[in-house]
Design an enzyme around this catalytic site. Structure first.
Site, PDB file in Angstrom:
ATOM      1  N   GLU A 270       1.205  -1.136  -0.093  1.00  0.00           N
ATOM      2  CA  GLU A 270      -0.444  -0.080  -0.047  1.00  0.00           C
ATOM      3  C   GLU A 270       0.669   1.048  -0.130  1.00  0.00           C
ATOM      4  O   GLU A 270       1.813   1.242   0.943  1.00  0.00           O
ATOM      5  CB  GLU A 270      -1.123   0.036   1.267  1.00  0.00           C
ATOM      6  N   GLU A 319     -13.521   4.730  -1.496  1.00  0.00           N
ATOM      7  CA  GLU A 319     -14.773   4.273  -1.010  1.00  0.00           C
ATOM      8  C   GLU A 319     -15.891   5.446  -0.114  1.00  0.00           C
ATOM      9  O   GLU A 319     -14.677   5.578   0.971  1.00  0.00           O
ATOM     10  CB  GLU A 319     -13.813   3.727   0.366  1.00  0.00           C
ATOM     11  N   LYS A 322     -16.031   4.394   3.979  1.00  0.00           N
ATOM     12  CA  LYS A 322     -14.794   4.136   4.889  1.00  0.00           C
ATOM     13  C   LYS A 322     -14.989   5.672   5.620  1.00  0.00           C
ATOM     14  O   LYS A 322     -14.927   7.218   5.826  1.00  0.00           O
ATOM     15  CB  LYS A 322     -13.702   4.370   4.517  1.00  0.00           C
ATOM     16  N   GLU A 327     -10.427   8.791   5.048  1.00  0.00           N
ATOM     17  CA  GLU A 327      -9.956   7.978   4.307  1.00  0.00           C
ATOM     18  C   GLU A 327     -11.099   7.908   3.309  1.00  0.00           C
ATOM     19  O   GLU A 327     -10.444   6.344   2.427  1.00  0.00           O
ATOM     20  CB  GLU A 327     -10.334   6.635   4.931  1.00  0.00           C
TER      21      GLU A 327
END
Length: 356
Positions: A270, A319, A322, A327
């Site tokens: 990541e 997303e 999140k 995030e």
């Protein structure tokens, strides 16, 4: 639905044959170093087939999945041009660690049942803290999953590892002085390193210059974090660092070297930069970081010059489920499949002009 098998072969034998064919095919493919993490915590995301089509369109040929999402694995069937990291969810580790048959079932259900998916690594747990009550289950789970993979005659191709964050380091500056935290060395780190060495598996590592920068803007410049510093920022003996990413990766290399892991490869599972929600989180900074990351990892690091660093950009698509707000904004694409900014994953034409 009933399944039929030709040549009187058992299902596992068919799976092994298909995976052997995949292995032969993959050896012929050009090896690119960049992939993308495919998170699914959103209520407005495109379908799995749409996402895989998006990856094909933009030449994304490596994906990291955080769990064996059945819809995604079905969408990947037969698409040998995309290799896959698939995760064993953290909550499943206790059962897998305690019972080898549970590990065999996991491998059968999520690997062998998808014999025409190009699996690359199995990440046993994601960023489990050494102080967590799950920490004692990490290595036993890795061992049981590896045994199940080996029993299926796939251990030479599908490597088993775990994904860790850089909280495992006691210090990282300058990189050559880096060491793992002493209190987790014997109980957590050394067993993991020994497993990786024994099985020639890489360490999967989350590397986020963004968080290092945003937590210490006084001492870390934005240019150093974004790969845009015009000259050396940190001189560490014979090694010179012009960007924070290299320094963080090499700090982990240095710590590994001190614990018997000199030959352990680091795969950055990541790394990325958010486009909103925090310090210096703009579309332009996200574009600069991610496009420079994609170009840079082909060059290696000062401690490993010329050796590409296999790296997965976080995240493929924003997303919205999140939290906190930061995030929600790591995606390269919006949920409508439109790119946020220009970028390319083709190392032969890396001029930041493909995705637009």
């Amino acid at each position: 639905m009933a399944k039929s098998y030709c040549l009187h072969q058992s299902p596992p034998a068919i799976a092994e044959m298909l995976l052997l064919l995949i292995s032969a095919f993959c050896l012929l493919m050009a090896d690119a170093s960049i992939g993308v993490c495919y998170g699914t915590l959103g209520d407005n995301l495109p379908s799995a087939p749409q996402v895989i089509a998006l990856c094909n369109k933009y030449n994304i040929n490596r994906l990291r999945l955080y769990n064996p999402n059945q819809a995604i694995l079905k969408a990947l069937k037969g698409n040998l041009s995309i290799s896959v990291i698939v995760g064993v969810p953290n909550e499943e580790l206790p059962g897998i660690a305690r019972n080898p048959s549970t590990a065999k079932s996991w491998v059968r259900n999520n690997i062998l049942n998808y014999a025409n998916v190009n699996f690359r690594y199995i990440a046993v747990g994601n960023e489990i803290s050494p102080s967590s009550n799950l920490a004692p289950y990490v290595v036993p789970s890795m061992e049981n999953i590896h045994s199940a993979i080996s029993a299926a005659r796939l251990g030479y191709r599908i490597k088993v590892s775990t994904s860790l964050s850089m909280e495992i380091l006691a210090r990282s500056y300058p990189p050559s002085t880096s060491v793992f935290k002493s209190e987790i060395l014997s109980s957590f780190i050394i067993p993991i390193v020994n497993f990786l060495v024994k099985n020639q598996s890489p360490l999967l590592l989350s590397v986020y210059p963004y968080f290092a920068f945003s937590s210490n803007t006084k001492d870390i410049s934005l240019a150093y974090a974004l790969f845009t510093s015009p000259s050396t920022v940190v001189k560490d003996g014979n090694y010179e660092y012009q960007n924070l990413f290299d320094a963080m990766v090499d700090a982990t290399h240095a710590a590994l070297e001190k614990t018997g892991g000199t030959n352990v490869e680091i795969v950055v599972s990541e790394s990325g930069w958010p486009s909103a929600g925090g310090t210096a989180t703009t579309l332009e900074n996200a574009r600069i970081y991610n496009s420079n990351l994609i170009k840079h990892v082909e060059k290696g690091t000062p401690r490993r010059p010329g050796k590409p660093v296999e790296t997965y950009v976080f995240d493929l698509i924003d997303e919205n489920q999140k939290s906190p707000e930061l995030e929600k904004h790591w995606g390269l694409f919006l949920p409508n499949q439109q790119p946020k900014y220009p970028m390319t994953f083709d190392k032969n034409t890396m001029n930041d002009s493909i995705i637009s």
